[in-house]
Design a protein around this motif. Structure first.
Motif, PDB file in Angstrom:
ATOM      1  N   SER A  15       0.864  -1.190   0.000  1.00  0.00           N
ATOM      2  CA  SER A  15       0.000   0.000   0.000  1.00  0.00           C
ATOM      3  C   SER A  15       0.901   1.241   0.000  1.00  0.00           C
ATOM      4  CB  SER A  15      -0.872  -0.023   1.271  1.00  0.00           C
ATOM      5  OG  SER A  15      -1.123   1.273   1.741  1.00  0.00           O
ATOM      6  N   ASN A  17       0.148   4.114   1.142  1.00  0.00           N
ATOM      7  CA  ASN A  17       0.040   4.783   2.448  1.00  0.00           C
ATOM      8  C   ASN A  17       0.972   4.140   3.468  1.00  0.00           C
ATOM      9  OD1 ASN A  17      -2.077   6.458   1.515  1.00  0.00           O
ATOM     10  ND2 ASN A  17      -3.009   6.438   3.544  1.00  0.00           N
ATOM     11  N   GLY A  43      -4.089  -2.769  -0.948  1.00  0.00           N
ATOM     12  CA  GLY A  43      -4.582  -1.383  -1.000  1.00  0.00           C
ATOM     13  C   GLY A  43      -5.688  -1.206   0.035  1.00  0.00           C
ATOM     14  N   GLN A  46     -11.060   3.042   4.015  1.00  0.00           N
ATOM     15  CA  GLN A  46     -11.346   3.373   5.414  1.00  0.00           C
ATOM     16  C   GLN A  46     -11.681   2.092   6.178  1.00  0.00           C
ATOM     17  OE1 GLN A  46     -11.335   6.704   6.202  1.00  0.00           O
ATOM     18  NE2 GLN A  46     -11.193   7.390   4.085  1.00  0.00           N
ATOM     19  N   SER A  62       0.475   8.302  -2.645  1.00  0.00           N
ATOM     20  CA  SER A  62       0.358   8.926  -1.316  1.00  0.00           C
ATOM     21  C   SER A  62       1.328  10.089  -1.227  1.00  0.00           C
ATOM     22  CB  SER A  62       0.689   7.911  -0.215  1.00  0.00           C
ATOM     23  OG  SER A  62      -0.193   6.819  -0.294  1.00  0.00           O
ATOM     24  N   GLY A 132      -3.472   9.527   0.930  1.00  0.00           N
ATOM     25  CA  GLY A 132      -3.473   8.479  -0.096  1.00  0.00           C
ATOM     26  C   GLY A 132      -4.649   8.660  -1.038  1.00  0.00           C
ATOM     27  N   ALA A 149     -18.127   1.397  -9.501  1.00  0.00           N
ATOM     28  CA  ALA A 149     -16.804   1.985  -9.772  1.00  0.00           C
ATOM     29  C   ALA A 149     -16.769   2.472 -11.216  1.00  0.00           C
ATOM     30  CB  ALA A 149     -15.710   0.939  -9.549  1.00  0.00           C
TER      31      ALA A 149
HETATM   32  C1  BT5 Z   1     -11.643   4.918   0.154  1.00  0.00           C
HETATM   33  O1  BT5 Z   1     -12.062   4.124   1.186  1.00  0.00           O
HETATM   34  O2  BT5 Z   1     -12.332   5.256  -0.779  1.00  0.00           O
HETATM   35  C2  BT5 Z   1     -10.185   5.314   0.232  1.00  0.00           C
HETATM   36  C3  BT5 Z   1      -9.377   4.604  -0.816  1.00  0.00           C
HETATM   37  C4  BT5 Z   1      -7.953   5.075  -0.831  1.00  0.00           C
HETATM   38  C5  BT5 Z   1      -7.125   4.254  -1.770  1.00  0.00           C
HETATM   39  C6  BT5 Z   1      -5.735   4.800  -1.917  1.00  0.00           C
HETATM   40  S1  BT5 Z   1      -4.851   3.983  -3.169  1.00  0.00           S
HETATM   41  C7  BT5 Z   1      -3.381   4.744  -2.681  1.00  0.00           C
HETATM   42  C8  BT5 Z   1      -3.406   4.761  -1.158  1.00  0.00           C
HETATM   43  N1  BT5 Z   1      -2.838   3.540  -0.618  1.00  0.00           N
HETATM   44  C9  BT5 Z   1      -3.763   2.810   0.011  1.00  0.00           C
HETATM   45  O3  BT5 Z   1      -3.549   1.692   0.540  1.00  0.00           O
HETATM   46  N2  BT5 Z   1      -4.947   3.439   0.000  1.00  0.00           N
HETATM   47  C10 BT5 Z   1      -4.853   4.717  -0.679  1.00  0.00           C
HETATM   48  P1  BT5 Z   1     -13.583   3.740   1.460  1.00  0.00           P
HETATM   49  O4  BT5 Z   1     -14.408   4.980   1.533  1.00  0.00           O
HETATM   50  O5  BT5 Z   1     -13.529   2.849   2.650  1.00  0.00           O
HETATM   51  O6  BT5 Z   1     -14.008   2.964   0.187  1.00  0.00           O
HETATM   52  C11 BT5 Z   1     -13.574   1.661  -0.070  1.00  0.00           C
HETATM   53  C12 BT5 Z   1     -14.666   1.007  -0.895  1.00  0.00           C
HETATM   54  O7  BT5 Z   1     -14.651   1.529  -2.226  1.00  0.00           O
HETATM   55  C13 BT5 Z   1     -14.473  -0.499  -1.038  1.00  0.00           C
HETATM   56  O8  BT5 Z   1     -15.059  -1.177   0.042  1.00  0.00           O
HETATM   57  C14 BT5 Z   1     -15.204  -0.763  -2.358  1.00  0.00           C
HETATM   58  O9  BT5 Z   1     -16.600  -0.850  -2.147  1.00  0.00           O
HETATM   59  C15 BT5 Z   1     -14.959   0.510  -3.147  1.00  0.00           C
HETATM   60  N3  BT5 Z   1     -13.804   0.385  -4.070  1.00  0.00           N
HETATM   61  C16 BT5 Z   1     -12.699  -0.383  -3.966  1.00  0.00           C
HETATM   62  N4  BT5 Z   1     -11.869  -0.196  -5.001  1.00  0.00           N
HETATM   63  C17 BT5 Z   1     -12.464   0.737  -5.800  1.00  0.00           C
HETATM   64  C18 BT5 Z   1     -12.127   1.366  -7.019  1.00  0.00           C
HETATM   65  N5  BT5 Z   1     -10.984   1.116  -7.658  1.00  0.00           N
HETATM   66  N6  BT5 Z   1     -12.997   2.280  -7.530  1.00  0.00           N
HETATM   67  C19 BT5 Z   1     -14.158   2.579  -6.918  1.00  0.00           C
HETATM   68  N7  BT5 Z   1     -14.537   2.011  -5.763  1.00  0.00           N
HETATM   69  C20 BT5 Z   1     -13.705   1.107  -5.201  1.00  0.00           C
END
Ligand code: BT5
Length: 246
Positions: A15, A17, A43, A46, A62, A132, A149
């Motif tokens: 990741s 982050n 990856g 929240q 990040s 991130g 998505a």
């Molecule tokens: C987020 O969490 O939306 C924050 C995501 C942050 C990702 C970045 S990538 C670079 C950095 N390194 C990391 O490890 N993380 C950050 P949340 O609001 O909890 O939404 C997560 C939810 O979004 C998942 O449970 C899925 O339902 C959905 N999801 C997962 N991958 C997706 C994608 N590529 N596009 C759209 N939705 C996605």
């Protein structure tokens, strides 16, 4: 330029982050350093959620920041400035970009980007901040469990050069970050509110298992969402205290 003043690329990482936090623990890093990768094996979203992204298709990065003029109680202002920076980038490529409170970027009803901000707080100061961002660029098929998505390519039909998109979004984020540090924060908050998904529209929400009709009217600098309920009552919600129903 603060954001993007130094770029660290890794072919793959668990990741970005986690990697950025590790580097910050080792030593002080240049402010605005960006860790980015083509693929994450773990990856994070929240609260234990996963972030899924096909290899080399999207932006996964990040940024290491030292926002020492922001008090811990105002830390959501960082999220507001980042959301606006992503909106600025999206606006230059498509129409209909909004911010879904608290930290998603949407195009119409679909999620195009997510933000995971991890602050290290010491006393009354934000010692360091890892911002991130996962931003979908060229991926057109996503796992079935994330049906909403979307990516730039899915919306416009065009193929993009991820490195070029990274440069563009970093310069937008840099502009907004400097606006946050040196300019009028009230303006950041009012722009953030004006870009909100479902602002002032009546929709259903779920609070502690029960559903009510309301409309989003504001977000405070603490990050609390203000909803006018259909009874006329104005209510405040923190993260995870409310869900969007439809
Ligand atoms: C987020 O969490 O939306 C924050 C995501 C942050 C990702 C970045 S990538 C670079 C950095 N390194 C990391 O490890 N993380 C950050 P949340 O609001 O909890 O939404 C997560 C939810 O979004 C998942 O449970 C899925 O339902 C959905 N999801 C997962 N991958 C997706 C994608 N590529 N596009 C759209 N939705 C996605």
């Amino acid at each position: 330029m603060i954001i993007g003043s130094k770029l660290l690329f890794y072919e793959d990482l668990p990741s970005t982050n986690t990697q950025a936090s590790r580097l910050l623990k080792e030593k002080v890093q240049q402010e605005g350093t960006v860790v980015y990768t083509d693929f994450q094996t773990a990856g994070r979203g929240q609260t234990g959620n996963k972030w899924e992204s096909g290899k080399g298709k999207n932006l996964l990065f990040s940024i290491m920041l030292y926002p020492d003029t922001i008090l811990p109680e105002d830390q959501f202002m960082i999220s507001m400035s980042v959301s606006l920076g992503i909106c600025d980038f999206l606006d230059s490529h498509l129409e209909g970009a909004t911010i879904k409170w608290p930290n998603d970027n949407y195009v119409k009803n679909d999620k195009i980007a997510g933000i995971l901000i991890e602050n290290s707080i010491m006393g009354d100061k934000i010692e360091s901040c890892v911002t991130g961002i996962g931003l979908n660029i060229n991926q057109v098929t996503f796992p079935t469990e994330i049906p909403n998505a979307v990516s730039l390519k899915k919306v416009t039909g065009k193929e993009y050069t991820p490195d070029q998109c990274l440069n563009e979004v970093l310069s937008r984020l840099d502009f907004r970050y400097r606006q946050l540090l040196y300019d009028d924060r009230a303006m950041i908050r009012s722009e953030y509110v004006s870009r909100l998904y479902r602002l002032n529209e009546w929709h259903l929400f779920r609070r502690k298992g029960s559903i009510f009709s309301g409309r989003i009217t504001d977000v405070l600098s603490s990050g609390k969402l203000i909803i006018e309920e259909n009874t006329g009552k104005m209510s405040e919600f923190g993260f995870r205290e409310i869900e969007y129903v439809r």
